[in-house]
Design an enzyme around this catalytic site. Structure first.
Site, PDB file in Angstrom:
ATOM      1  N   TYR A  15       1.660   1.398   8.208  1.00  0.00           N
ATOM      2  CA  TYR A  15       1.295   0.207   7.422  1.00  0.00           C
ATOM      3  C   TYR A  15       1.984  -1.041   7.979  1.00  0.00           C
ATOM      4  O   TYR A  15       1.353  -2.090   8.154  1.00  0.00           O
ATOM      5  CB  TYR A  15       1.698   0.445   5.967  1.00  0.00           C
ATOM      6  CG  TYR A  15       1.190  -0.558   4.965  1.00  0.00           C
ATOM      7  CD1 TYR A  15      -0.112  -0.491   4.479  1.00  0.00           C
ATOM      8  CD2 TYR A  15       2.021  -1.569   4.467  1.00  0.00           C
ATOM      9  CE1 TYR A  15      -0.577  -1.389   3.534  1.00  0.00           C
ATOM     10  CE2 TYR A  15       1.566  -2.467   3.517  1.00  0.00           C
ATOM     11  CZ  TYR A  15       0.268  -2.375   3.051  1.00  0.00           C
ATOM     12  OH  TYR A  15      -0.186  -3.271   2.106  1.00  0.00           O
ATOM     13  N   SER A  42       0.656  -8.633   4.226  1.00  0.00           N
ATOM     14  CA  SER A  42       1.605  -8.098   3.245  1.00  0.00           C
ATOM     15  C   SER A  42       2.970  -8.658   3.603  1.00  0.00           C
ATOM     16  O   SER A  42       3.165  -9.139   4.734  1.00  0.00           O
ATOM     17  CB  SER A  42       1.623  -6.568   3.366  1.00  0.00           C
ATOM     18  OG  SER A  42       2.773  -6.024   2.771  1.00  0.00           O
TER      19      SER A  42
HETATM   20  P1  NAD Z   1      -6.966  -0.855  -3.883  1.00  0.00           P
HETATM   21  O1  NAD Z   1      -6.764   0.575  -3.500  1.00  0.00           O
HETATM   22  O2  NAD Z   1      -6.965  -1.242  -5.320  1.00  0.00           O
HETATM   23  O3  NAD Z   1      -8.290  -1.424  -3.225  1.00  0.00           O
HETATM   24  C1  NAD Z   1      -8.639  -1.172  -1.905  1.00  0.00           C
HETATM   25  C2  NAD Z   1     -10.134  -1.204  -1.780  1.00  0.00           C
HETATM   26  O4  NAD Z   1     -10.454  -0.983  -0.395  1.00  0.00           O
HETATM   27  C3  NAD Z   1     -10.838  -0.087  -2.584  1.00  0.00           C
HETATM   28  O5  NAD Z   1     -11.886  -0.649  -3.339  1.00  0.00           O
HETATM   29  C4  NAD Z   1     -11.335   0.875  -1.494  1.00  0.00           C
HETATM   30  O6  NAD Z   1     -12.539   1.536  -1.842  1.00  0.00           O
HETATM   31  C5  NAD Z   1     -11.540  -0.097  -0.337  1.00  0.00           C
HETATM   32  N1  NAD Z   1     -11.544   0.582   0.962  1.00  0.00           N
HETATM   33  C6  NAD Z   1     -10.683   1.517   1.430  1.00  0.00           C
HETATM   34  N2  NAD Z   1     -11.059   1.925   2.646  1.00  0.00           N
HETATM   35  C7  NAD Z   1     -12.170   1.218   2.975  1.00  0.00           C
HETATM   36  C8  NAD Z   1     -13.027   1.183   4.122  1.00  0.00           C
HETATM   37  N3  NAD Z   1     -12.808   1.992   5.159  1.00  0.00           N
HETATM   38  N4  NAD Z   1     -14.071   0.334   4.102  1.00  0.00           N
HETATM   39  C9  NAD Z   1     -14.304  -0.483   3.036  1.00  0.00           C
HETATM   40  N5  NAD Z   1     -13.536  -0.495   1.939  1.00  0.00           N
HETATM   41  C10 NAD Z   1     -12.480   0.349   1.908  1.00  0.00           C
HETATM   42  O7  NAD Z   1      -5.812  -1.627  -3.063  1.00  0.00           O
HETATM   43  P2  NAD Z   1      -5.238  -3.109  -3.201  1.00  0.00           P
HETATM   44  O8  NAD Z   1      -3.825  -2.989  -3.638  1.00  0.00           O
HETATM   45  O9  NAD Z   1      -6.151  -3.996  -3.932  1.00  0.00           O
HETATM   46  O10 NAD Z   1      -5.189  -3.494  -1.646  1.00  0.00           O
HETATM   47  C11 NAD Z   1      -6.058  -4.431  -1.056  1.00  0.00           C
HETATM   48  C12 NAD Z   1      -5.373  -4.995   0.183  1.00  0.00           C
HETATM   49  O11 NAD Z   1      -4.162  -5.659  -0.196  1.00  0.00           O
HETATM   50  C13 NAD Z   1      -4.988  -3.943   1.219  1.00  0.00           C
HETATM   51  O12 NAD Z   1      -5.223  -4.444   2.521  1.00  0.00           O
HETATM   52  C14 NAD Z   1      -3.501  -3.787   0.993  1.00  0.00           C
HETATM   53  O13 NAD Z   1      -2.818  -3.337   2.142  1.00  0.00           O
HETATM   54  C15 NAD Z   1      -3.115  -5.208   0.628  1.00  0.00           C
HETATM   55  N6  NAD Z   1      -1.842  -5.349  -0.096  1.00  0.00           N
HETATM   56  C16 NAD Z   1      -1.651  -4.719  -1.269  1.00  0.00           C
HETATM   57  C17 NAD Z   1      -0.438  -4.884  -1.913  1.00  0.00           C
HETATM   58  C18 NAD Z   1      -0.127  -4.212  -3.220  1.00  0.00           C
HETATM   59  O14 NAD Z   1       1.031  -4.210  -3.609  1.00  0.00           O
HETATM   60  N7  NAD Z   1      -1.111  -3.663  -3.910  1.00  0.00           N
HETATM   61  C19 NAD Z   1       0.562  -5.683  -1.353  1.00  0.00           C
HETATM   62  C20 NAD Z   1       0.326  -6.308  -0.143  1.00  0.00           C
HETATM   63  C21 NAD Z   1      -0.899  -6.143   0.480  1.00  0.00           C
END
Ligand code: NAD
Length: 260
Positions: free
Chosen positions: A155, A142
Site C-alpha cells: 500500500y 493517502s
Molecule cells: P472502500 O472499500 O469503502 O471503497 C473502495 C471501492 O473501490 C469499493 O466500492 C470497491 O468495490 C471499489 N474497487 C475495488 N477494487 C476495484 C477495481 N479493481 N475496480 C473498480 N473498483 C474497485 O474504501 P475507501 O476507504 O472508500 O477507499 C477509497 C480510496 O481511498 C482507496 O484508494 C484508499 O486507498 C483511499 N484511502 C482510504 C483511506 C481510509 O482510511 N479509508 C485513507 C486514505 C486513502
C-alpha cells in the site's frame, strides 16, 4: 468554483470515500459516473444519489485493472454525455502482512488496482480532456503517500507511486489545460478501514482499541478520524479549481497526522 454540468468519472464510488465525493459533486450539479466493480452496486448508488440531486449519476461497470473494461466504460460515458471533465481515480484496497510473509499475488493485486488503475483510467480519459482543452485528474493517495507504517509495504509503495504519476501528468497535461493533483487522507472509517482493525490487532498482538487509538489516530492532533465529507470537500476544490495554478500537488487531510 462550480461543477454544474461537468462530467465526472469517479472509480470505486459505489461505497466509502468515492461515494461521498460523488454526493458532493452531485450536490453542486455535476453529472457523475459511478464506476465500480459490480454494475448492480454502481447503479444502486447512482439511483440513490440522483434522487438527492440537483446533479445526476449513472452507474458503469469497471474493473480498473482491466484495460478493455476501462476503455469500454470511458467510451460509454462519451456516448452518453459526450465529454469528460474530471477523473477521480479512487478505487483501492488494503492488504496487510509483514513483508517476509506478504504473498506475491497479493502484492501484485494491490499494486495493480492502485497503480495500473490510475494509469489505465488516466490514459483513457486524457485524450477527451486534451480535445476539450481542459480537465482535472485527482488521484486518491493517502498519508501513506508520504509516510510508512509496518505491514503495509504494498500500500505504501503504491500510494507513493501515485505522487510520481501525478507530477508527470501535471507536466504533460499543462499545455492542454489539464491539471492533476493527489488527495492524501488520514484514516477514514470506511469498510476498507473497518476490516483492518481486527486484522492488525491479530497480527500485532494488541487490542482493537489500541489499533485505533495508538496506531490509526496516534499521530493526529486530536485523536479524530478524518471523515468522508472532509475528503469530498478537498476533492471538490481540486476538481473545480479554475486554473493551472493548482497542479502537480498533493494535499494531506488527516487531522494533522504527518505535517509537511
Ligand atoms: P472502500 O472499500 O469503502 O471503497 C473502495 C471501492 O473501490 C469499493 O466500492 C470497491 O468495490 C471499489 N474497487 C475495488 N477494487 C476495484 C477495481 N479493481 N475496480 C473498480 N473498483 C474497485 O474504501 P475507501 O476507504 O472508500 O477507499 C477509497 C480510496 O481511498 C482507496 O484508494 C484508499 O486507498 C483511499 N484511502 C482510504 C483511506 C481510509 O482510511 N479509508 C485513507 C486514505 C486513502
Amino acid at each position: 468554483m462550480t461543477l454544474k454540468g461537468k462530467v465526472c468519472i469517479i472509480t470505486g464510488s459505489a461505497s466509502g470515500i468515492g461515494k461521498a465525493i460523488a454526493e458532493r459533486y452531485i450536490a453542486d450539479g455535476a453529472k457523475v459516473v459511478i464506476a465500480d466493480l459490480r454494475l448492480d452496486a454502481a447503479q444502486a448508488t447512482a439511483a440513490e444519489l440522483t434522487a438527492k440531486g440537483p446533479g445526476e449519476a449513472i452507474g458503469v461497470e469497471m474493473n480498473v485493472t482491466d484495460e478493455a473494461a476501462v476503455n469500454a466504460g470511458v467510451q460509454a460515458v462519451i456516448d452518453h454525455w459526450g465529454q469528460i471533465d474530471v477523473l477521480v481515480s479512487n478505487a483501492g484496497i488494503q492488504i496487510v502482512h509483514k513483508l517476509e510473509e506478504f504473498p506475491y499475488d497479493d502484492w501484485k493485486k494491490l499494486l495493480s488496482i492502485h497503480l495500473d488503475g490510475a494509469f489505465l483510467t488516466s490514459k483513457a480519459c486524457l485524450p477527451h480532456m486534451y480535445k476539450a482543452g481542459s480537465g482535472s485528474i485527482i488521484f486518491m493517495g493517502s498519508v501513506h503517500s508520504k509516510e510508512a507504517s509496518p505491514l503495509k509495504s504494498a500500500y505504501v509503495t503504491a500510494k507513493h507511486g501515485l505522487l510520481g504519476l501525478n507530477k508527470v501528468i501535471a507536466k504533460e497535461g499543462a499545455e492542454h489545460g489539464v491539471r492533476s493533483n493527489v488527495i492524501c487522507p488520514g484514516f477514514v472509517k470506511t469498510p476498507l478501514v473497518e476490516k483492518q482493525i481486527p486484522e492488525q490487532a491479530k497480527t500485532l498482538g494488541i487490542s482493537e482499541e489500541d489499533v485505533v487509538n495508538k496506531i490509526m489516530l496516534g499521530g493526529t492532533v486530536d485523536k479524530e478520524f478524518t471523515t468522508v465529507e472532509d475528503v469530498a470537500e478537498v476533492a471538490h476544490m481540486f476538481a473545480a479549481f479554475p486554473t493551472n495554478a493548482l497542479t502537480g500537488q498533493s494535499l494531506v487531510v488527516s487531522h494533522g497526522w504527518f505535517m509537511e
